[in-house]
Design a protein around this motif. Structure first.
Motif, PDB file in Angstrom:
ATOM      1  N   MET A   1       0.849  -1.172   0.000  1.00 24.68           N
ATOM      2  CA  MET A   1       0.000   0.000   0.000  1.00 24.68           C
ATOM      3  C   MET A   1       0.899   1.240   0.000  1.00 24.68           C
ATOM      4  N   LYS A   2       0.575   2.180  -0.864  1.00 17.51           N
ATOM      5  CA  LYS A   2       1.384   3.386  -0.966  1.00 17.51           C
ATOM      6  C   LYS A   2       1.233   4.261   0.271  1.00 17.51           C
ATOM      7  N   LYS A   3       2.285   5.036   0.563  1.00 14.10           N
ATOM      8  CA  LYS A   3       2.270   5.871   1.766  1.00 14.10           C
ATOM      9  C   LYS A   3       1.171   6.919   1.740  1.00 14.10           C
ATOM     10  N   GLU A   4       0.868   7.460   0.564  1.00 13.83           N
ATOM     11  CA  GLU A   4      -0.179   8.490   0.493  1.00 13.83           C
ATOM     12  C   GLU A   4      -1.578   7.906   0.718  1.00 13.83           C
ATOM     13  N   TYR A   5      -1.702   6.585   0.761  1.00 13.21           N
ATOM     14  CA  TYR A   5      -2.984   5.938   1.012  1.00 13.21           C
ATOM     15  C   TYR A   5      -3.145   5.537   2.475  1.00 13.21           C
ATOM     16  N   ARG A   6      -2.210   5.958   3.343  1.00  9.01           N
ATOM     17  CA  ARG A   6      -2.259   5.593   4.752  1.00  9.01           C
ATOM     18  C   ARG A   6      -2.602   6.809   5.614  1.00  9.01           C
ATOM     19  N   ILE A   7      -3.308   6.564   6.685  1.00 11.34           N
ATOM     20  CA  ILE A   7      -3.558   7.597   7.691  1.00 11.34           C
ATOM     21  C   ILE A   7      -2.504   7.408   8.765  1.00 11.34           C
ATOM     22  N   LYS A   8      -1.734   8.458   9.037  1.00 12.66           N
ATOM     23  CA  LYS A   8      -0.660   8.365  10.011  1.00 12.66           C
ATOM     24  C   LYS A   8      -0.847   9.289  11.203  1.00 12.66           C
ATOM     25  N   TYR A  32     -15.311   4.982   9.432  1.00  9.42           N
ATOM     26  CA  TYR A  32     -15.066   5.587   8.135  1.00  9.42           C
ATOM     27  C   TYR A  32     -15.774   6.934   8.038  1.00  9.42           C
ATOM     28  N   ILE A  33     -15.192   7.799   7.230  1.00  8.94           N
ATOM     29  CA  ILE A  33     -15.753   9.127   7.000  1.00  8.94           C
ATOM     30  C   ILE A  33     -15.474   9.497   5.550  1.00  8.94           C
ATOM     31  N   GLU A  34     -16.441  10.130   4.930  1.00  9.15           N
ATOM     32  CA  GLU A  34     -16.262  10.550   3.542  1.00  9.15           C
ATOM     33  C   GLU A  34     -15.444  11.831   3.505  1.00  9.15           C
ATOM     34  N   LYS A  35     -14.452  11.880   2.612  1.00  7.94           N
ATOM     35  CA  LYS A  35     -13.573  13.043   2.468  1.00  7.94           C
ATOM     36  C   LYS A  35     -13.679  13.571   1.045  1.00  7.94           C
ATOM     37  N   LYS A  36     -14.363  14.694   0.901  1.00  5.65           N
ATOM     38  CA  LYS A  36     -14.513  15.301  -0.426  1.00  5.65           C
ATOM     39  C   LYS A  36     -13.157  15.806  -0.931  1.00  5.65           C
ATOM     40  N   GLY A  37     -12.945  15.686  -2.219  1.00  2.00           N
ATOM     41  CA  GLY A  37     -11.725  16.200  -2.832  1.00  2.00           C
ATOM     42  C   GLY A  37     -10.540  15.256  -2.773  1.00  2.00           C
ATOM     43  N   GLN A  38     -10.716  14.102  -2.157  1.00  2.00           N
ATOM     44  CA  GLN A  38      -9.639  13.126  -2.095  1.00  2.00           C
ATOM     45  C   GLN A  38      -9.727  12.218  -3.314  1.00  2.00           C
ATOM     46  N   GLU A  39      -8.598  11.901  -3.915  1.00  2.00           N
ATOM     47  CA  GLU A  39      -8.611  11.089  -5.133  1.00  2.00           C
ATOM     48  C   GLU A  39      -8.659   9.598  -4.848  1.00  2.00           C
ATOM     49  N   HIS A  40      -8.323   9.188  -3.643  1.00  2.00           N
ATOM     50  CA  HIS A  40      -8.227   7.776  -3.312  1.00  2.00           C
ATOM     51  C   HIS A  40      -8.668   7.595  -1.863  1.00  2.00           C
ATOM     52  N   TYR A  41      -9.024   6.390  -1.488  1.00  2.00           N
ATOM     53  CA  TYR A  41      -9.326   6.144  -0.085  1.00  2.00           C
ATOM     54  C   TYR A  41      -8.015   6.070   0.702  1.00  2.00           C
ATOM     55  N   ARG A  42      -8.090   6.310   2.017  1.00  2.00           N
ATOM     56  CA  ARG A  42      -6.926   6.170   2.879  1.00  2.00           C
ATOM     57  C   ARG A  42      -7.283   5.240   4.032  1.00  2.00           C
ATOM     58  N   VAL A  43      -6.286   4.500   4.508  1.00  2.00           N
ATOM     59  CA  VAL A  43      -6.519   3.491   5.528  1.00  2.00           C
ATOM     60  C   VAL A  43      -5.596   3.722   6.716  1.00  2.00           C
ATOM     61  N   GLY A  44      -6.165   3.611   7.914  1.00  2.00           N
ATOM     62  CA  GLY A  44      -5.384   3.606   9.149  1.00  2.00           C
ATOM     63  C   GLY A  44      -5.645   2.305   9.882  1.00  2.00           C
ATOM     64  N   LEU A  45      -4.595   1.708  10.397  1.00  2.84           N
ATOM     65  CA  LEU A  45      -4.723   0.432  11.090  1.00  2.84           C
ATOM     66  C   LEU A  45      -4.335   0.594  12.551  1.00  2.84           C
ATOM     67  N   SER A  46      -5.089  -0.043  13.426  1.00  3.25           N
ATOM     68  CA  SER A  46      -4.801   0.007  14.852  1.00  3.25           C
ATOM     69  C   SER A  46      -4.889  -1.400  15.424  1.00  3.25           C
ATOM     70  N   VAL A  47      -3.770  -1.868  15.960  1.00  2.00           N
ATOM     71  CA  VAL A  47      -3.723  -3.173  16.611  1.00  2.00           C
ATOM     72  C   VAL A  47      -3.088  -2.943  17.981  1.00  2.00           C
ATOM     73  N   GLY A  48      -3.886  -3.057  19.025  1.00  2.65           N
ATOM     74  CA  GLY A  48      -3.433  -2.736  20.378  1.00  2.65           C
ATOM     75  C   GLY A  48      -2.488  -3.765  20.964  1.00  2.65           C
ATOM     76  N   LYS A  49      -1.815  -3.367  22.030  1.00  6.70           N
ATOM     77  CA  LYS A  49      -0.841  -4.240  22.687  1.00  6.70           C
ATOM     78  C   LYS A  49      -1.487  -5.438  23.371  1.00  6.70           C
ATOM     79  N   LYS A  50      -2.776  -5.356  23.656  1.00  5.96           N
ATOM     80  CA  LYS A  50      -3.468  -6.489  24.273  1.00  5.96           C
ATOM     81  C   LYS A  50      -3.582  -7.672  23.319  1.00  5.96           C
ATOM     82  N   ILE A  51      -3.455  -7.408  22.019  1.00  4.24           N
ATOM     83  CA  ILE A  51      -3.578  -8.463  21.010  1.00  4.24           C
ATOM     84  C   ILE A  51      -2.410  -9.437  21.096  1.00  4.24           C
ATOM     85  N   GLY A  52      -1.216  -8.929  21.331  1.00  2.00           N
ATOM     86  CA  GLY A  52      -0.054  -9.808  21.398  1.00  2.00           C
ATOM     87  C   GLY A  52       1.234  -9.013  21.302  1.00  2.00           C
TER      88      GLY A  52
END
Length: 113
Positions: A1-8, A32-52
């Motif tokens: 996944m390209k960096k510009e497609y990530r939420i940081k 999720y939230i709609e963002k007008k004017g964006q050319e592509h979707y963006r993804v942010g991932l969250s995996v907490g420390k309780k997972i492992g």
């Protein structure tokens, strides 16, 4: 996944949490939230420390990124999407995680027909 497609940035995560819509199944939570004017979707991932430990958390994030990459042409634009992994994901295979993610996106109508 390209960096510009990530939420940081934390502000972007918080905006999605506060103003976005959410849905969950047993394995994943989606905001999720709609963002007008964006050319592509963006993804942010969250995996907490309780997972492992770090190895487990990174494996889950890698699986989620790969699933998004494979479904790239089917996801509607322009949205910011945040995925939160739950405890069950640490025991899941890639195919199971992809199926769960596909279920969430389908239920929230974020997939093209």
């Amino acid at each position: 996944m390209k960096k510009e497609y990530r939420i940081k940035k934390n502000e972007e995560f918080q905006q999605t949490f506060k103003h976005g819509k959410s849905f969950a199944n047993r394995q994943l939570v989606i905001y999720y939230i709609e963002k007008k004017g964006q050319e592509h979707y963006r993804v942010g991932l969250s995996v907490g420390k309780k997972i492992g430990n770090a190895v487990t958390r990174n494996r889950i994030k890698r699986y989620l990124r790969q699933a998004f990459q494979e479904m790239d042409d089917r996801i509607k634009y322009p949205h910011d999407i945040v995925i939160i992994a739950r405890q069950q994901t640490k025991k899941m295979s890639y195919e199971e995680i992809k199926k769960s993610l596909n279920h969430l996106l389908y239920k929230e109508r974020l997939l093209k027909k």
